[in-house]
Design a protein around this motif. Structure first.
Motif, PDB file in Angstrom:
ATOM      1  N   TYR A  65       0.997  -1.189   0.063  1.00  0.00           N
ATOM      2  CA  TYR A  65      -0.108  -0.176  -0.153  1.00  0.00           C
ATOM      3  C   TYR A  65       0.826   1.181   0.050  1.00  0.00           C
ATOM      4  O   TYR A  65       1.962   1.254   0.795  1.00  0.00           O
ATOM      5  CB  TYR A  65      -0.945   0.063   0.977  1.00  0.00           C
ATOM      6  CG  TYR A  65      -1.502  -1.096   1.643  1.00  0.00           C
ATOM      7  CD1 TYR A  65      -2.422  -1.805   0.680  1.00  0.00           C
ATOM      8  CD2 TYR A  65      -1.252  -2.045   2.744  1.00  0.00           C
ATOM      9  CE1 TYR A  65      -3.178  -2.947   0.775  1.00  0.00           C
ATOM     10  CE2 TYR A  65      -1.724  -3.150   3.098  1.00  0.00           C
ATOM     11  CZ  TYR A  65      -2.663  -3.646   2.008  1.00  0.00           C
ATOM     12  OH  TYR A  65      -3.278  -5.024   2.397  1.00  0.00           O
TER      13      TYR A  65
ATOM     14  N   THR B 194      -0.256   4.515   0.657  1.00  0.00           N
ATOM     15  CA  THR B 194      -0.833   5.376   1.631  1.00  0.00           C
ATOM     16  C   THR B 194      -1.750   4.749   2.851  1.00  0.00           C
ATOM     17  O   THR B 194      -2.156   3.504   2.460  1.00  0.00           O
ATOM     18  CB  THR B 194      -1.666   6.488   0.846  1.00  0.00           C
ATOM     19  OG1 THR B 194      -3.021   5.831   0.403  1.00  0.00           O
ATOM     20  CG2 THR B 194      -0.989   7.180  -0.056  1.00  0.00           C
TER      21      THR B 194
ATOM     22  N   ASP C 268      -4.770   5.188   3.600  1.00  0.00           N
ATOM     23  CA  ASP C 268      -5.868   5.449   2.854  1.00  0.00           C
ATOM     24  C   ASP C 268      -6.176   4.157   2.011  1.00  0.00           C
ATOM     25  O   ASP C 268      -7.045   3.359   2.224  1.00  0.00           O
ATOM     26  CB  ASP C 268      -6.321   6.484   1.983  1.00  0.00           C
ATOM     27  CG  ASP C 268      -6.535   7.864   2.991  1.00  0.00           C
ATOM     28  OD1 ASP C 268      -6.874   7.647   3.982  1.00  0.00           O
ATOM     29  OD2 ASP C 268      -6.144   9.077   2.253  1.00  0.00           O
ATOM     30  N   GLU C 269      -5.031   3.651   1.352  1.00  0.00           N
ATOM     31  CA  GLU C 269      -5.059   2.534   0.520  1.00  0.00           C
ATOM     32  C   GLU C 269      -5.131   1.310   1.413  1.00  0.00           C
ATOM     33  O   GLU C 269      -5.793   0.368   1.095  1.00  0.00           O
ATOM     34  CB  GLU C 269      -3.910   2.460  -0.196  1.00  0.00           C
ATOM     35  CG  GLU C 269      -3.863   3.379  -1.514  1.00  0.00           C
ATOM     36  CD  GLU C 269      -2.869   3.214  -2.576  1.00  0.00           C
ATOM     37  OE1 GLU C 269      -1.994   2.217  -2.493  1.00  0.00           O
ATOM     38  OE2 GLU C 269      -2.583   4.160  -3.359  1.00  0.00           O
TER      39      GLU C 269
ATOM     40  N   ALA D 189      -8.128  -1.393   1.627  1.00  0.00           N
ATOM     41  CA  ALA D 189      -8.186  -2.871   1.378  1.00  0.00           C
ATOM     42  C   ALA D 189      -8.533  -3.489   2.608  1.00  0.00           C
ATOM     43  O   ALA D 189      -8.994  -4.754   2.383  1.00  0.00           O
ATOM     44  CB  ALA D 189      -6.433  -3.137   1.319  1.00  0.00           C
TER      45      ALA D 189
END
Length: 294
Positions: A4, A6, A8-9, A13
């Motif tokens: 990932y 960031t 946020d990612e 997920a």
């Protein structure tokens, strides 16, 4: 280390917000990945990338060796040191005494290590013992002590032979062991030396004629990691660069011919690139099948 880019990612997920512990772990992993990527430009073999699992395996096996092979040896280390005459009391050694004894230790270790290392590259020695150390054709710092247990014991002999021949103070002995380990890690780091990196930086900042002469070392000292890196790159077929610190044994006995020839080839390629040619591949990405037999 994590797939990932960031936070946020990572949260998307997982389908939820990260916990405090997970956030700390993400930041730690991301920082380590950034540091690793930042070092890639200094790698001697930039196309070879080890996975985290491969690095962890090396780390785990080295720790096992330290605990179950090197560790038990500590039980006999003190009586052995007393037996060969290393002193622990006052007065402390002078700077000149430490320097001269360390010089003897390096010379004795280098010469005896050369011949033992060369023996380990015969068919029996390599297949039975030394091939473990050569699992990493593009070595990393952890790979310096990564070896068969028998090799750990055998190559420990040159390190203790110097202090046995010229016993000094315990302070000198500690310094010797520390310097020897630092040198081993440095030559297995797989990264270009300060000299190479500094020269490249100065070329980018000013002109190709600027050099960091403060990092230059005598030719008979191989404080450039590409010397031993080449030995690992060639692998089991290697008959080059057996020396641990100095290079005079390789030069005298003709076991650096492949390395010197390879350096000439790379220099010609570099000159061709600077003259408008096209560079292809990494540091060793050339037709080197002939080099591997030298």
């Amino acid at each position: 280390m994590l797939p990932y880019a960031t936070l946020d990612e990572a949260a998307a997920a997982l389908g939820r917000n990260l916990t405090v512990a997970e956030t700390l772990w993400f930041n730690y992993s991301a920082n380590n990945l950034w540091r690793s990527a930042g070092l890639d430009k200094y790698k001697i073999q930039p196309k070879v990338k080890l996975s985290p699992s491969e690095v962890f395996k090396c780390y785990k096996d080295v720790l096992f060796m330290f605990f179950f092979v090197v560790g038990p040896l500590q039980l006999v280390s003190y009586p052995s040191i007393k037996m060969i005459g290393i002193r622990t009391g006052l007065p402390l050694p002078s700077g000149w005494e430490i320097f001269l004894q360390l010089l003897v230790y390096f010379m004795v270790e280098d010469y005896t290590n050369y011949w033992i290392h060369r023996f380990l590259h015969n068919k029996w020695g390599y297949e039975k013992i030394h091939k473990v150390h050569h699992e990493y054709t593009a070595p990393i710092g952890f790979a310096a002590p990564y070896a068969h247990w028998a090799e750990i014991l055998i190559l420990g002999i040159p390190s203790f032979l110097g202090p046995a021949m010229v016993p000094g103070h315990m302070v000198t002995f500690w310094l010797w062991i520390a310097l020897r380990q630092i040198e081993a890690i440095e030559t297995h780091s797989g990264l270009k030396t300060c000299k190479s990196v500094c020269n490249r930086y100065m070329e980018m900042k000013s002109s190709a004629t600027t050099r960091c002469h403060g990092f230059d070392f005598p030719q008979f000292i191989h404080l450039q990691t590409d010397y031993h890196d080449y030995h690992h790159y060639v692998g089991g077929q290697s008959h080059s660069n057996f020396a641990s610190v100095f290079t005079y044994c390789d030069f005298i006995y003709g076991t650096d011919k492949g390395y010197r020839f390879q350096k000439k080839v790379l220099l010609k390629l570099k000159e061709g690139v600077e003259n408008g040619g096209e560079q292809n591949g990494g540091s060793y990405h050339i037709a080197t099948q002939d080099l591997k037999s030298d």
